[in-house]
Design a protein around this motif. Structure first.
Motif, short mmCIF file in Angstrom:
data_model
loop_
_atom_site.label_atom_id
_atom_site.label_comp_id
_atom_site.label_asym_id
_atom_site.label_seq_id
_atom_site.Cartn_x
_atom_site.Cartn_y
_atom_site.Cartn_z
N CYS A 1 -10.61 13.78 1.42
CA CYS A 1 -11.74 14.67 1.68
C CYS A 1 -13.04 13.87 1.79
N GLU B 1 -13.68 18.71 -7.98
CA GLU B 1 -14.25 19.67 -7.03
C GLU B 1 -13.15 20.49 -6.36
N GLU B 2 -11.98 19.86 -6.19
CA GLU B 2 -10.95 20.47 -5.33
C GLU B 2 -10.19 21.61 -5.99
ZN LIG Z 1 -11.81 18.90 0.07
#
Ligand SMILES: [Zn+2]
Ligand SMILES: [Zn+2]
Length: 399
Positions: free
Chosen positions: A102, A137-138
């Motif tokens: 990401c 975050e994911e």
């Molecule tokens: Zn992501």
């Protein structure tokens, strides 16, 4: 070349080295043990920073500037994804099944570079710059929520910013948007309970597949008939599982889906509208149901004046030819948690180019970034920090 650009260019090799080290050693959310240790050690090499661990796998660096000014929070997320990398470069993931797909390796390198630049000029920095290397975050509920709710990170913060690399935006570009920027990724899990039986005698059963199919179709009427065409709502049923063979009507069906919007009001309304349809369809056909509705991250709504300042920073630092107003996206981001406590804005830096084969979508096993984007990111974060902390930068009165 501006003085800032020269300093950023001098950091190029270090930025690439940080990013590649992180890329080789990815860890998923809440398990960023070596990642956070690496960040902690690198920050401790920089003079003038106070480096702490607000949670087990996050790292905070605080720089008290030599001049009066505002308190600014800069955020990078540091976690990777449970994906097996299909790239073949020498710094590909060494952790089987885990990958920085990401760009959070890039975000971390960019904030390390920004910390280094600011620490070298601490006497000239206004206010206080807090740099948070955020875990997880994911995966909901997300590391940001934990930092905001359970630690004093946001106490006294006047304004917050952060960036996401974007492989669909050419490397070197900066994109900012005032107002609604990213959606709330909420989740529904639905069991439709019917009554199984022989496929030859549906009259003796309550067919959960037939009922479920109507539920799926009718849910789209919420989007097309209950919501203003000027608002945005996505209702997607992405999983529908039922049955075992051709002549048995199953007892139940399992459905899962995602509900996304930018509007906090619509987000409140959506569960009622969705349940009304499910209940109505199930009642009409004699089925019962069990619905679990899980709220994910809040929609990410940029504060207009902060986005305007970031736009001005981009125009001055990277130039109008490298700036665009970004489009909103139905993706979600836990950066929204910080915006509950302070004004701020999140922006994009382009990381895609054909020369570096970096146009693959985020979360793809071939995802990578054009490393030129690291320099653009540092340039923007550094300039934004100074501008936002500067008391001479006028901001609208709040109240
Ligand atoms: Zn992501
Ligand atoms: Zn991301």
């Amino acid at each position: 070349m501006t003085a800032t650009q020269e300093r950023v260019t001098a950091l190029r090799e270090q930025l690439v080295a940080w990013r590649r080290h992180l890329h080789m050693h990815p860890e998923v959310g809440f398990a960023e043990v070596q990642t956070s240790q690496y960040i902690f050690d690198e920050l401790n090499k920089m003079p003038g920073l106070t480096v702490t661990r607000p949670t087990k796998t996050s790292v905070l660096a605080v720089l008290k500037g030599g001049k009066p000014g505002r308190t600014v929070l800069l955020r990078a997320d540091i976690d990777a994804l449970p994906i097996t990398e299909e790239n073949d470069f020498e710094f590909k993931s060494q952790n089987e099944g885990v990958m920085h797909a990401c760009g959070h390796d890039g975000h971390t390198a960019i904030l390390l570079g920004t910390a280094r630049m600011l620490s070298e000029q601490a006497q000239d920095v206004p206010g206080e710059i807090r740099m948070i290397f955020q875990h997880a975050e994911e995966f909901g509920p997300g590391g940001a929520e934990e930092l905001v709710m359970d630690t004093p990170l946001m106490d006294g913060v006047d304004v917050v910013t952060g960036l996401h690399l974007n492989s669909q935006l050419p490397a070197g570009m900066v994109a900012v948007k005032p107002g609604a920027f990213m959606a709330s990724p909420d989740m529904i899990e639905l069991t439709i309970q019917g009554k199984g039986g022989h496929g030859a005698h549906p009259e003796e059963t309550v067919d959960p597949i037939a009922v479920g199919a109507q539920v799926v179709t009718n849910l789209q009427h919420i989007v097309s008939r209950n919501i203003s065409a000027l608002d945005s709502l996505v209702v997607t049923i992405a999983k529908f599982q039922a049955g075992t063979t051709h002549n048995v009507i199953p007892d139940s069906a399992e459905l899962m889906g995602t509900v996304r919007t930018f509007s906090p009001e619509l987000r409140e309304q959506a569960p009622k509208l969705i349940e009304r349809v499910i209940k109505g369809v199930c009642d009409a056909h004699g089925a019962s149901y069990n619905l679990r509705y899980e709220f994910g991250y809040r929609p990410l709504i940029n504060t207009d004046w902060v986005a305007d300042i970031l736009r001005d920073v981009a125009l001055a630092e990277v130039g109008p030819e490298h700036f665009q107003v970004s489009k909103p996206t139905m993706g979600g981001e836990d950066f929204s948690a910080y915006l509950e406590k302070a004004p701020g804005a999140y922006f994009n830096v382009g990381s895609g180019s054909d020369t570096s084969d970096s146009r693959w979508p985020h979360h793809h096993p071939r995802f990578t970034i054009d490393e030129q984007s690291l320099e653009t990111g540092v340039h923007m974060m550094h300039a934004a920090a100074l501008k936002l902390a500067d008391p001479a930068t006028t901001v609208p009165q709040q109240g």
